[in-house]
Design an enzyme around this catalytic site. Sequence first.
Site, PDB file in Angstrom:
ATOM      1  N   LYS A  50      34.864  49.193  37.278  1.00 50.54           N
ATOM      2  CA  LYS A  50      35.182  47.923  36.610  1.00 50.54           C
ATOM      3  C   LYS A  50      35.506  48.164  35.144  1.00 50.54           C
ATOM      4  O   LYS A  50      36.446  47.594  34.604  1.00 50.54           O
ATOM      5  CB  LYS A  50      33.998  46.944  36.706  1.00 50.54           C
ATOM      6  CG  LYS A  50      33.789  46.338  38.075  1.00 50.54           C
ATOM      7  CD  LYS A  50      32.836  45.173  38.049  1.00 50.54           C
ATOM      8  CE  LYS A  50      31.412  45.531  37.671  1.00 50.54           C
ATOM      9  NZ  LYS A  50      30.719  46.413  38.622  1.00 50.54           N
ATOM     10  N   CYS A 139      19.095  34.741  35.974  1.00 54.69           N
ATOM     11  CA  CYS A 139      19.258  36.188  35.971  1.00 54.69           C
ATOM     12  C   CYS A 139      17.988  36.912  35.497  1.00 54.69           C
ATOM     13  O   CYS A 139      17.445  37.752  36.181  1.00 54.69           O
ATOM     14  CB  CYS A 139      20.423  36.431  35.017  1.00 54.69           C
ATOM     15  SG  CYS A 139      21.098  38.021  34.864  1.00 54.69           S
ATOM     16  N   MET A 140      17.526  36.523  34.296  1.00 47.75           N
ATOM     17  CA  MET A 140      16.501  37.309  33.620  1.00 47.75           C
ATOM     18  C   MET A 140      15.207  36.563  33.335  1.00 47.75           C
ATOM     19  O   MET A 140      14.264  37.148  32.816  1.00 47.75           O
ATOM     20  CB  MET A 140      17.027  37.759  32.235  1.00 47.75           C
ATOM     21  CG  MET A 140      18.242  38.616  32.257  1.00 47.75           C
ATOM     22  SD  MET A 140      18.125  39.920  33.458  1.00 47.75           S
ATOM     23  CE  MET A 140      16.563  40.629  33.012  1.00 47.75           C
ATOM     24  N   MET A 307      17.323  41.677  40.081  1.00 49.16           N
ATOM     25  CA  MET A 307      17.312  40.342  40.682  1.00 49.16           C
ATOM     26  C   MET A 307      16.423  40.199  41.921  1.00 49.16           C
ATOM     27  O   MET A 307      15.973  39.106  42.223  1.00 49.16           O
ATOM     28  CB  MET A 307      18.730  39.909  41.050  1.00 49.16           C
ATOM     29  CG  MET A 307      19.689  39.903  39.904  1.00 49.16           C
ATOM     30  SD  MET A 307      19.035  39.051  38.495  1.00 49.16           S
ATOM     31  CE  MET A 307      19.917  39.911  37.221  1.00 49.16           C
ATOM     32  N   GLY A 344      21.062  41.945  33.897  1.00 45.33           N
ATOM     33  CA  GLY A 344      22.289  41.688  34.629  1.00 45.33           C
ATOM     34  C   GLY A 344      23.518  41.700  33.750  1.00 45.33           C
ATOM     35  O   GLY A 344      24.526  42.340  34.071  1.00 45.33           O
ATOM     36  N   GLN A 345      23.447  41.010  32.629  1.00 50.77           N
ATOM     37  CA  GLN A 345      24.663  40.770  31.849  1.00 50.77           C
ATOM     38  C   GLN A 345      24.671  41.573  30.549  1.00 50.77           C
ATOM     39  O   GLN A 345      23.628  41.976  30.046  1.00 50.77           O
ATOM     40  CB  GLN A 345      24.772  39.284  31.535  1.00 50.77           C
ATOM     41  CG  GLN A 345      24.857  38.436  32.790  1.00 50.77           C
ATOM     42  CD  GLN A 345      25.074  36.992  32.435  1.00 50.77           C
ATOM     43  OE1 GLN A 345      26.183  36.573  32.140  1.00 50.77           O
ATOM     44  NE2 GLN A 345      24.008  36.220  32.433  1.00 50.77           N
TER      45      GLN A 345
HETATM   46  P1  MGD Z   1      30.891  34.627  35.481  1.00 55.84           P
HETATM   47  O1  MGD Z   1      31.972  34.958  36.427  1.00 55.84           O
HETATM   48  O2  MGD Z   1      30.213  35.729  34.811  1.00 55.84           O
HETATM   49  O3  MGD Z   1      29.855  33.790  36.342  1.00 55.84           O
HETATM   50  O4  MGD Z   1      27.591  33.401  36.986  1.00 55.84           O
HETATM   51  P2  MGD Z   1      28.623  32.891  35.915  1.00 55.84           P
HETATM   52  O5  MGD Z   1      28.155  33.142  34.555  1.00 55.84           O
HETATM   53  O6  MGD Z   1      28.918  31.497  36.255  1.00 55.84           O
HETATM   54  O7  MGD Z   1      31.388  33.546  34.438  1.00 55.84           O
HETATM   55  C1  MGD Z   1      31.773  33.884  33.145  1.00 55.84           C
HETATM   56  C2  MGD Z   1      32.968  33.028  32.820  1.00 55.84           C
HETATM   57  O8  MGD Z   1      33.304  33.214  31.463  1.00 55.84           O
HETATM   58  C3  MGD Z   1      34.175  33.419  33.637  1.00 55.84           C
HETATM   59  O9  MGD Z   1      34.711  32.289  34.239  1.00 55.84           O
HETATM   60  C4  MGD Z   1      35.112  34.066  32.606  1.00 55.84           C
HETATM   61  O10 MGD Z   1      36.449  33.838  32.892  1.00 55.84           O
HETATM   62  C5  MGD Z   1      34.704  33.399  31.320  1.00 55.84           C
HETATM   63  N1  MGD Z   1      34.874  34.191  30.093  1.00 55.84           N
HETATM   64  C6  MGD Z   1      35.033  35.526  29.954  1.00 55.84           C
HETATM   65  N2  MGD Z   1      35.023  35.867  28.657  1.00 55.84           N
HETATM   66  C7  MGD Z   1      34.898  34.722  27.951  1.00 55.84           C
HETATM   67  C8  MGD Z   1      34.819  34.434  26.571  1.00 55.84           C
HETATM   68  O11 MGD Z   1      34.851  35.299  25.710  1.00 55.84           O
HETATM   69  N3  MGD Z   1      34.675  33.117  26.224  1.00 55.84           N
HETATM   70  C9  MGD Z   1      34.617  32.134  27.152  1.00 55.84           C
HETATM   71  N4  MGD Z   1      34.471  30.886  26.730  1.00 55.84           N
HETATM   72  N5  MGD Z   1      34.701  32.392  28.470  1.00 55.84           N
HETATM   73  C10 MGD Z   1      34.815  33.669  28.866  1.00 55.84           C
HETATM   74  C11 MGD Z   1      26.708  34.434  36.774  1.00 55.84           C
HETATM   75  C12 MGD Z   1      25.350  34.006  37.301  1.00 55.84           C
HETATM   76  O12 MGD Z   1      25.468  33.791  38.696  1.00 55.84           O
HETATM   77  C13 MGD Z   1      24.319  34.989  37.047  1.00 55.84           C
HETATM   78  S1  MGD Z   1      24.186  35.651  35.481  1.00 55.84           S
HETATM   79  C14 MGD Z   1      23.418  35.332  38.001  1.00 55.84           C
HETATM   80  S2  MGD Z   1      22.310  36.596  37.729  1.00 55.84           S
HETATM   81  C15 MGD Z   1      23.301  34.624  39.270  1.00 55.84           C
HETATM   82  N6  MGD Z   1      23.439  35.547  40.366  1.00 55.84           N
HETATM   83  C16 MGD Z   1      23.647  35.024  41.610  1.00 55.84           C
HETATM   84  C17 MGD Z   1      23.258  35.706  42.793  1.00 55.84           C
HETATM   85  O13 MGD Z   1      22.710  36.807  42.775  1.00 55.84           O
HETATM   86  N7  MGD Z   1      23.498  35.100  43.993  1.00 55.84           N
HETATM   87  C18 MGD Z   1      24.097  33.896  44.061  1.00 55.84           C
HETATM   88  N8  MGD Z   1      24.305  33.360  45.255  1.00 55.84           N
HETATM   89  N9  MGD Z   1      24.486  33.226  42.968  1.00 55.84           N
HETATM   90  C19 MGD Z   1      24.253  33.770  41.748  1.00 55.84           C
HETATM   91  N10 MGD Z   1      24.600  33.050  40.653  1.00 55.84           N
HETATM   92  C20 MGD Z   1      24.263  33.454  39.312  1.00 55.84           C
HETATM   93 FE1  SF4 Z   2      30.287  49.760  34.642  1.00 56.26          FE
HETATM   94 FE2  SF4 Z   2      28.276  48.301  33.645  1.00 56.26          FE
HETATM   95 FE3  SF4 Z   2      29.093  50.478  32.360  1.00 56.26          FE
HETATM   96 FE4  SF4 Z   2      30.652  48.358  32.438  1.00 56.26          FE
HETATM   97  S1  SF4 Z   2      28.639  48.480  31.438  1.00 56.26           S
HETATM   98  S2  SF4 Z   2      31.292  50.478  32.773  1.00 56.26           S
HETATM   99  S3  SF4 Z   2      30.207  47.520  34.458  1.00 56.26           S
HETATM  100  S4  SF4 Z   2      28.145  50.418  34.385  1.00 56.26           S
END
Ligand code: MGD
Ligand code: SF4
Length: 717
Positions: A50, A139-140, A307, A344-345
């Site tokens: 990635k 997440c955390m 997680m 996670g993030q």
């Molecule tokens: P992302 O795709 O990371 O998903 O879920 P989300 O945070 O909803 O969304 C980030 C968004 O920000 C994207 O749409 C991207 O296009 C946008 N983006 C990217 N860069 C920028 C920027 O600089 N500015 C702005 N304004 N936008 C930007 C993640 C969430 O999902 C998390 S953290 C967890 S840990 C959960 N995990 C999880 C799971 O394990 N199972 C299930 N079923 N659901 C889950 N949902 C949760």
């Molecule tokens: Fe891959 Fe995570 Fe490193 Fe990005 S920060 S290169 S996603 S291991």
Amino acid sequence: VSEDAQRWVKGVCRYCGTGCGVLAGVSRGKIITVKGDPENPVNKGRLCVKGILLPKIMDTKDRLLYPMVKKNGQFVRVSWDEALELVSEKFREIIEQYGPDAVGYYGSGQNVAEEAYIANKLFKGCIGTNNIDGNPRTCMASAVAGYVSTFGKDEPMGSYADIEQADVFFIIGSNMAEAHPVLYSRIIDRKNTNKAVKIIVADPRRTRTADIADVLLQFVPGTDLALLNSMAYVIIEEDLADKDFIGKHTNFMHGEKKLTFDEFKTFIVDFEPEKVAGLVGLPAEQIREVARMFAAKGLNTMSLWTMGLNQRIRGTWANNLVHNLHLLTGKICRPGNTPFSLTGQPSACGSIREVGALSHLLPAHRVVGNTKHREEMAAIWGVDPAKISAKPGYHTIEMFRAAASGALKALWVICTNPGQSIPNLALYREGMEKTFLVVSETYHPTRTTELADVILPAALWMEKEGVYGNGERRTQHIAKAVEAPGEAKPDVWALIEVAKRLGHGALFPYKSNDEIWEEYRRCTIGTKMDLATYDRLKKERGVTWPVPMPDSAETGIRYAAPYDPFVQEGINFYGKPDGRAVIFARPHADPQEMPDEDYPFYLSTGRVLEHWHTTTMTMNVPELKRAMPEMYAELNSDDAEHMNVKDGDMVKITSRRGECRLKAKVNGRGQPRPGMVYVPFHDTELSRMINFVTIDAFDDTSKQPEYKICAVNVTKA
Ligand code: MGD
Ligand code: SF4
């Protein structure tokens, strides 16, 4: 890697919490390539698939280039001025009519710290609501609650450098091979160069992470509290505990009640391996064997989890129980010995836990419920202390429930995609449609922008500067490498523009990110979470806090001399008034939903290597899309045979909340236990979005939802 770049700009990968350093190769105003930064101690030049393909997320067809407002159900392009006026007017009207708690902000562990800091100051300090939460809650949050309850302070005491010192790895509820691949490669290296290294992987699903395991504990979903207690039982019964360490550095507690060691021993008696083997689904002797491996004298033990323990209604307890094992054996605060929660993030730690951008927190691990903390923040922000409410705001599920009930009337979502990522989606998507929804995004359409009233175009990674804090307390600066396309702007700019329009301009006078950072850094001085200066961050490959003086060495291990600058001698868990960490008596508890006649399977959800969360970014990368074009339902091969389902057949997954139709995956890269199905949550197609099925029950301490377990039925479709 192309060498045509005209210059290389220092940054950090924008995906997982590992925080790999990158060098972005820029040519003619575009990032044309990236390479792993060889000088960055996190990844030493490596990147996963990635990370290496990051340039392909930048100039895509679906980049959001202009502000848009929904008029008669259609998005119409407007000027920034019109969009910002509308947002400010609506927020002002709602605050005047219904009070500050009728508005909210939902942020992200992918925000840079400056954005999260400004949002926190605007909402908590100026508007006067603590309705600030974000996706790190999903997440955390249980890791935070686990660290805070056991040690009195958040975030790990160890760092990634412990990997190269550890002899025994206990990996539980983490598929690092796919979710944190570069850190996983450091564990592989450690094992390859030291044949004595032993790896225990505990997970109800056999994942790629288990490929290097010496022991795989494929326990029944939701029984890890019993498993961890059972390991503690063996450690005590077989005299593997470090009594000297326990006596000097720990207290035993059951809830608020202090226990003696003997009382704890009485509590743990119910978890004798022979008694819990049936519940956990593992042979008693195997539990004994891993407890012995964990506690082996003279060897260093590192636990890693994410997680699988956090996304649970007993996530906080599960975190406490891993800490218990380290405290009982004294395997903590020495190189190679540490409990270590993976993040996670990329900046869940830096931008949310440290900035305090959750509904109960204030910057530098302060909490809204503490009068002194509110006064300290009011002094730095230049606001009346009475403005900062003592009442925690809505946490994530409450916030979206309030949107559904109509109590929350306006919500600003930045850098996250809750229209796809929160559990029990049908209810909450309806709620998002009802509120005045502002979404700052880099792409359109997404499953959240489609529900919005206003969408604001955001500058993406390396189109703006900012700071990320990774999972080992490493604060890293990302430089701006290129201009954002169209009219996209950094999120911090939009937040400050709205602050000005709401009449708070005097409190947001910043001319640069440096000034925002330095104000935020002031909040950390003297908190033992002291951060490095912006100047230093720009030059170095990140710095792990605390760094009490501008030129202090970074801190690898907290709470122990000679590593932690705040400890003169020995070990001091200074987050607790008496310097002692807590070994908690936590009983076993079932998940919220157990399989029954109607819903006989456990559902678990999570990530795959190729994709990031809601895939707005990674489905834009042709190589990643080709490798994994759609998500699937991974079945145990015996269950599949029983149901006459073959790899590629369609199956229907139904829960009490909704359903999904996906292709079955049999004998794929993982193998769940019998009676369990696994679905990655990365699909944007409504019929494959597993969050219509997941449960929105949450941990009563951390408020983190139980994405990892609910009861479903699986049938051939
Ligand atoms: P992302 O795709 O990371 O998903 O879920 P989300 O945070 O909803 O969304 C980030 C968004 O920000 C994207 O749409 C991207 O296009 C946008 N983006 C990217 N860069 C920028 C920027 O600089 N500015 C702005 N304004 N936008 C930007 C993640 C969430 O999902 C998390 S953290 C967890 S840990 C959960 N995990 C999880 C799971 O394990 N199972 C299930 N079923 N659901 C889950 N949902 C949760
Ligand atoms: Fe891959 Fe995570 Fe490193 Fe990005 S920060 S290169 S996603 S291991």
